[in-house]
Design a protein around this motif. Structure first.
Motif, PDB file in Angstrom:
ATOM      1  N   PRO B  18       0.828  -1.213   0.000  1.00 21.27           N
ATOM      2  CA  PRO B  18       0.000   0.000   0.000  1.00 21.27           C
ATOM      3  C   PRO B  18       0.860   1.260   0.000  1.00 21.27           C
ATOM      4  CG  PRO B  18       0.124  -0.916   2.200  1.00 21.27           C
ATOM      5  CD  PRO B  18       0.865  -1.864   1.293  1.00 21.27           C
ATOM      6  N   LEU B  19       0.200   2.390  -0.281  1.00 25.71           N
ATOM      7  CA  LEU B  19       0.906   3.669  -0.350  1.00 25.71           C
ATOM      8  C   LEU B  19       0.087   4.753   0.336  1.00 25.71           C
ATOM      9  CD1 LEU B  19       3.177   5.516  -1.683  1.00 25.71           C
ATOM     10  CD2 LEU B  19       1.473   5.937  -3.467  1.00 25.71           C
ATOM     11  N   SER B  20       0.786   5.621   1.036  1.00 26.73           N
ATOM     12  CA  SER B  20       0.148   6.817   1.567  1.00 26.73           C
ATOM     13  C   SER B  20       1.157   7.947   1.544  1.00 26.73           C
ATOM     14  CB  SER B  20      -0.353   6.589   3.000  1.00 26.73           C
ATOM     15  OG  SER B  20      -0.977   7.760   3.497  1.00 26.73           O
ATOM     16  N   LEU B  21       0.894   8.959   0.723  1.00 25.38           N
ATOM     17  CA  LEU B  21       1.721  10.166   0.670  1.00 25.38           C
ATOM     18  C   LEU B  21       0.883  11.317   1.203  1.00 25.38           C
ATOM     19  CD1 LEU B  21       3.318   9.896  -2.895  1.00 25.38           C
ATOM     20  CD2 LEU B  21       4.199   9.021  -0.718  1.00 25.38           C
ATOM     21  N   GLU B  22       1.503  12.136   2.035  1.00 22.48           N
ATOM     22  CA  GLU B  22       0.751  13.216   2.669  1.00 22.48           C
ATOM     23  C   GLU B  22       1.289  14.581   2.287  1.00 22.48           C
ATOM     24  OE1 GLU B  22      -0.233  12.370   6.654  1.00 22.48           O
ATOM     25  OE2 GLU B  22      -0.877  14.408   7.130  1.00 22.48           O
ATOM     26  N   CYS B  23       0.381  15.514   2.185  1.00 27.29           N
ATOM     27  CA  CYS B  23       0.710  16.890   1.839  1.00 27.29           C
ATOM     28  C   CYS B  23      -0.107  17.809   2.737  1.00 27.29           C
ATOM     29  CB  CYS B  23       0.362  17.119   0.372  1.00 27.29           C
ATOM     30  SG  CYS B  23       0.498  18.810  -0.211  1.00 27.29           S
ATOM     31  N   THR B  24       0.556  18.779   3.345  1.00 23.86           N
ATOM     32  CA  THR B  24      -0.176  19.750   4.164  1.00 23.86           C
ATOM     33  C   THR B  24       0.244  21.158   3.781  1.00 23.86           C
ATOM     34  OG1 THR B  24       1.454  19.668   5.940  1.00 23.86           O
ATOM     35  CG2 THR B  24      -0.430  18.181   6.110  1.00 23.86           C
ATOM     36  N   VAL B  25      -0.689  22.059   3.896  1.00 24.88           N
ATOM     37  CA  VAL B  25      -0.460  23.466   3.568  1.00 24.88           C
ATOM     38  C   VAL B  25      -0.675  24.287   4.827  1.00 24.88           C
ATOM     39  CG1 VAL B  25      -1.178  25.391   2.111  1.00 24.88           C
ATOM     40  CG2 VAL B  25      -1.248  23.058   1.213  1.00 24.88           C
ATOM     41  N   LEU B  76      -2.510  11.047  -0.920  1.00 25.33           N
ATOM     42  CA  LEU B  76      -2.504  10.194  -2.108  1.00 25.33           C
ATOM     43  C   LEU B  76      -2.287   8.757  -1.647  1.00 25.33           C
ATOM     44  CD1 LEU B  76      -2.518  10.212  -5.278  1.00 25.33           C
ATOM     45  CD2 LEU B  76      -0.022  10.215  -5.128  1.00 25.33           C
ATOM     46  N   SER B  77      -3.130   7.849  -2.097  1.00 27.11           N
ATOM     47  CA  SER B  77      -3.088   6.477  -1.588  1.00 27.11           C
ATOM     48  C   SER B  77      -3.189   5.458  -2.703  1.00 27.11           C
ATOM     49  CB  SER B  77      -4.254   6.241  -0.610  1.00 27.11           C
ATOM     50  OG  SER B  77      -4.255   7.166   0.433  1.00 27.11           O
ATOM     51  N   SER B  78      -2.759   4.263  -2.360  1.00 27.11           N
ATOM     52  CA  SER B  78      -2.991   3.103  -3.213  1.00 27.11           C
ATOM     53  C   SER B  78      -3.116   1.886  -2.310  1.00 27.11           C
ATOM     54  CB  SER B  78      -1.859   2.907  -4.205  1.00 27.11           C
ATOM     55  OG  SER B  78      -2.035   1.688  -4.915  1.00 27.11           O
ATOM     56  N   LYS B  79      -3.976   0.959  -2.671  1.00 23.93           N
ATOM     57  CA  LYS B  79      -4.091  -0.272  -1.891  1.00 23.93           C
ATOM     58  C   LYS B  79      -3.030  -1.280  -2.300  1.00 23.93           C
ATOM     59  CE  LYS B  79      -9.054   0.133  -1.069  1.00 23.93           C
ATOM     60  NZ  LYS B  79     -10.391  -0.465  -1.276  1.00 23.93           N
ATOM     61  N   LYS B  80      -2.681  -1.256  -3.608  1.00 23.18           N
ATOM     62  CA  LYS B  80      -1.690  -2.219  -4.128  1.00 23.18           C
ATOM     63  C   LYS B  80      -0.893  -1.544  -5.226  1.00 23.18           C
ATOM     64  CE  LYS B  80      -3.273  -6.972  -3.658  1.00 23.18           C
ATOM     65  NZ  LYS B  80      -3.707  -8.154  -4.399  1.00 23.18           N
ATOM     66  N   LEU B  81       0.360  -1.257  -4.954  1.00 19.04           N
ATOM     67  CA  LEU B  81       1.188  -0.554  -5.922  1.00 19.04           C
ATOM     68  C   LEU B  81       1.580  -1.447  -7.102  1.00 19.04           C
ATOM     69  CD1 LEU B  81       3.490   1.407  -3.494  1.00 19.04           C
ATOM     70  CD2 LEU B  81       1.921   2.417  -5.171  1.00 19.04           C
ATOM     71  N   LEU B  82       1.657  -0.812  -8.280  1.00 15.76           N
ATOM     72  CA  LEU B  82       2.122  -1.462  -9.497  1.00 15.76           C
ATOM     73  C   LEU B  82       3.483  -0.887  -9.865  1.00 15.76           C
ATOM     74  CD1 LEU B  82      -1.187  -1.087 -11.563  1.00 15.76           C
ATOM     75  CD2 LEU B  82      -0.476  -3.068 -10.203  1.00 15.76           C
ATOM     76  N   LEU B  83       4.232  -1.620 -10.687  1.00 14.50           N
ATOM     77  CA  LEU B  83       5.517  -1.100 -11.155  1.00 14.50           C
ATOM     78  C   LEU B  83       5.341   0.248 -11.853  1.00 14.50           C
ATOM     79  CD1 LEU B  83       7.321  -4.281 -12.552  1.00 14.50           C
ATOM     80  CD2 LEU B  83       8.031  -2.892 -10.605  1.00 14.50           C
ATOM     81  N   SER B  84       4.254   0.393 -12.575  1.00 15.91           N
ATOM     82  CA  SER B  84       4.005   1.612 -13.338  1.00 15.91           C
ATOM     83  C   SER B  84       3.690   2.821 -12.448  1.00 15.91           C
ATOM     84  CB  SER B  84       2.845   1.391 -14.320  1.00 15.91           C
ATOM     85  OG  SER B  84       1.682   0.989 -13.613  1.00 15.91           O
ATOM     86  N   ASP B  85       3.528   2.608 -11.152  1.00 20.35           N
ATOM     87  CA  ASP B  85       3.274   3.726 -10.235  1.00 20.35           C
ATOM     88  C   ASP B  85       4.557   4.455  -9.854  1.00 20.35           C
ATOM     89  OD1 ASP B  85       0.711   1.781  -8.618  1.00 20.35           O
ATOM     90  OD2 ASP B  85       0.478   3.390 -10.101  1.00 20.35           O
ATOM     91  N   SER B  86       5.697   3.945 -10.260  1.00 24.55           N
ATOM     92  CA  SER B  86       6.956   4.633  -9.976  1.00 24.55           C
ATOM     93  C   SER B  86       6.947   6.023 -10.602  1.00 24.55           C
ATOM     94  CB  SER B  86       8.139   3.833 -10.537  1.00 24.55           C
ATOM     95  OG  SER B  86       8.302   2.620  -9.850  1.00 24.55           O
ATOM     96  N   GLY B  87       7.576   6.970  -9.915  1.00 19.85           N
ATOM     97  CA  GLY B  87       7.645   8.313 -10.470  1.00 19.85           C
ATOM     98  C   GLY B  87       7.890   9.339  -9.390  1.00 19.85           C
ATOM     99  N   PHE B  88       7.814  10.587  -9.792  1.00 15.99           N
ATOM    100  CA  PHE B  88       8.020  11.712  -8.892  1.00 15.99           C
ATOM    101  C   PHE B  88       6.654  12.349  -8.681  1.00 15.99           C
ATOM    102  CE2 PHE B  88      10.508  14.494  -6.562  1.00 15.99           C
ATOM    103  CZ  PHE B  88      10.490  15.813  -7.001  1.00 15.99           C
ATOM    104  N   TYR B  89       6.191  12.356  -7.442  1.00 14.68           N
ATOM    105  CA  TYR B  89       4.852  12.840  -7.115  1.00 14.68           C
ATOM    106  C   TYR B  89       4.956  14.217  -6.465  1.00 14.68           C
ATOM    107  CZ  TYR B  89       3.044   8.276  -8.286  1.00 14.68           C
ATOM    108  OH  TYR B  89       2.697   7.138  -8.976  1.00 14.68           O
ATOM    109  N   LEU B  90       4.181  15.126  -6.983  1.00 14.07           N
ATOM    110  CA  LEU B  90       4.216  16.510  -6.516  1.00 14.07           C
ATOM    111  C   LEU B  90       2.840  16.948  -6.056  1.00 14.07           C
ATOM    112  CD1 LEU B  90       6.384  17.732  -9.443  1.00 14.07           C
ATOM    113  CD2 LEU B  90       7.021  18.128  -7.076  1.00 14.07           C
TER     114      LEU B  90
END
Lengths: 112, 113
Positions: B18-25, B76-90
């Motif tokens: 799984p994935l969890s990326l957090e952003c706060t302002v 930003l979340s995902s339950k199951k990451l795929l190889l194609s989810d690689s990248g730079f997230y902004l």
């Protein structure tokens, strides 16, 4: 699909020279914005030019907008090595969320 | 002044995790919030945007989801990451009136193994 497309994709110049980057887009816009990105970092906003404006300046930066040709240019005068970065144009169309569509960017290298 | 925080800076995850990326302002209220993905040497692709708490719009079909549980928090979340989810997230924010610039966080480099 990307709205804006930058030209050239890469540009290499000597310090002190001017750098010009161009951006073309396809549909009507509210504004066009230019951003800078240093390697591995977030984008930094440089200039916003509205659809009813033709030219805007900020320090060594000059942006022009030609809505009849659907194009914009970013000029950096008297470039410095620290200007080395990728530069992106982004277009805002009529939407409530201020959404932007980014081009692929121009990678600028300024050699000392 | 307004600031935007995004973490972690880098993340290495196995496929299927799984994935969890957090952003706060900070320093502003009711901002528009955005998640982008950037492939190497390319421009930004808008993934999600939000104009208010609980209001999420998706721009592209994908393996990811977003949530806005609080006014200045965007996840930003995902339950199951795929190889194609690689990248730079902004993550980015903007004001709500027209002709506003966007302000970006420093990004998360996500590598899927």
């Amino acid at each position: 699909s990307q709205q804006g497309e930058e030209d050239p994709q890469a540009l290499s110049i000597q310090e002190g020279e001017n750098a010009t980057m161009n951006c073309s887009y396809k549909t009507s816009i509210n504004n066009l914005q230019w951003y800078r990105q240093n390697s591995g970092r977030g984008l930094v906003h440089l200039i916003l030019i509205r659809s009813n404006e033709r030219e805007k300046h900020s320090g060594r930066l000059r942006v022009t907008l030609d809505t009849s040709k659907k194009s914009s240019s970013l000029l950096i005068t008297a470039s410095r090595a620290a200007d080395t970065a990728s530069y992106f144009c982004a277009t805002a169309y009529n939407n409530a969320g201020n959404m932007l569509t980014f081009g692929g960017g121009t990678r600028l290298m300024v050699k000392p | 002044s307004q600031t935007i925080h995004q973490w972690p800076a880098t993340l290495v995850q196995p496929v299927g995790s799984p994935l969890s990326l957090e952003c706060t302002v900070e320093g502003t209220s009711n901002p528009n919030l955005y998640w982008y993905r950037q492939a190497a040497g390319r421009g930004l692709q808008l993934l999600f945007y939000s104009v208010g708490i609980g209001q999420i719009s998706s721009e592209v079909p994908q393996n990811l989801s977003a949530s806005r549980p609080q006014d200045r928090q965007f996840i930003l979340s995902s339950k199951k990451l795929l190889l194609s989810d690689s990248g730079f997230y902004l993550c980015a924010w903007s004001g709500v009136s027209r002709n506003q610039p966007q302000h970006f966080g420093d990004g998360t480099r996500l590598s899927i193994l």
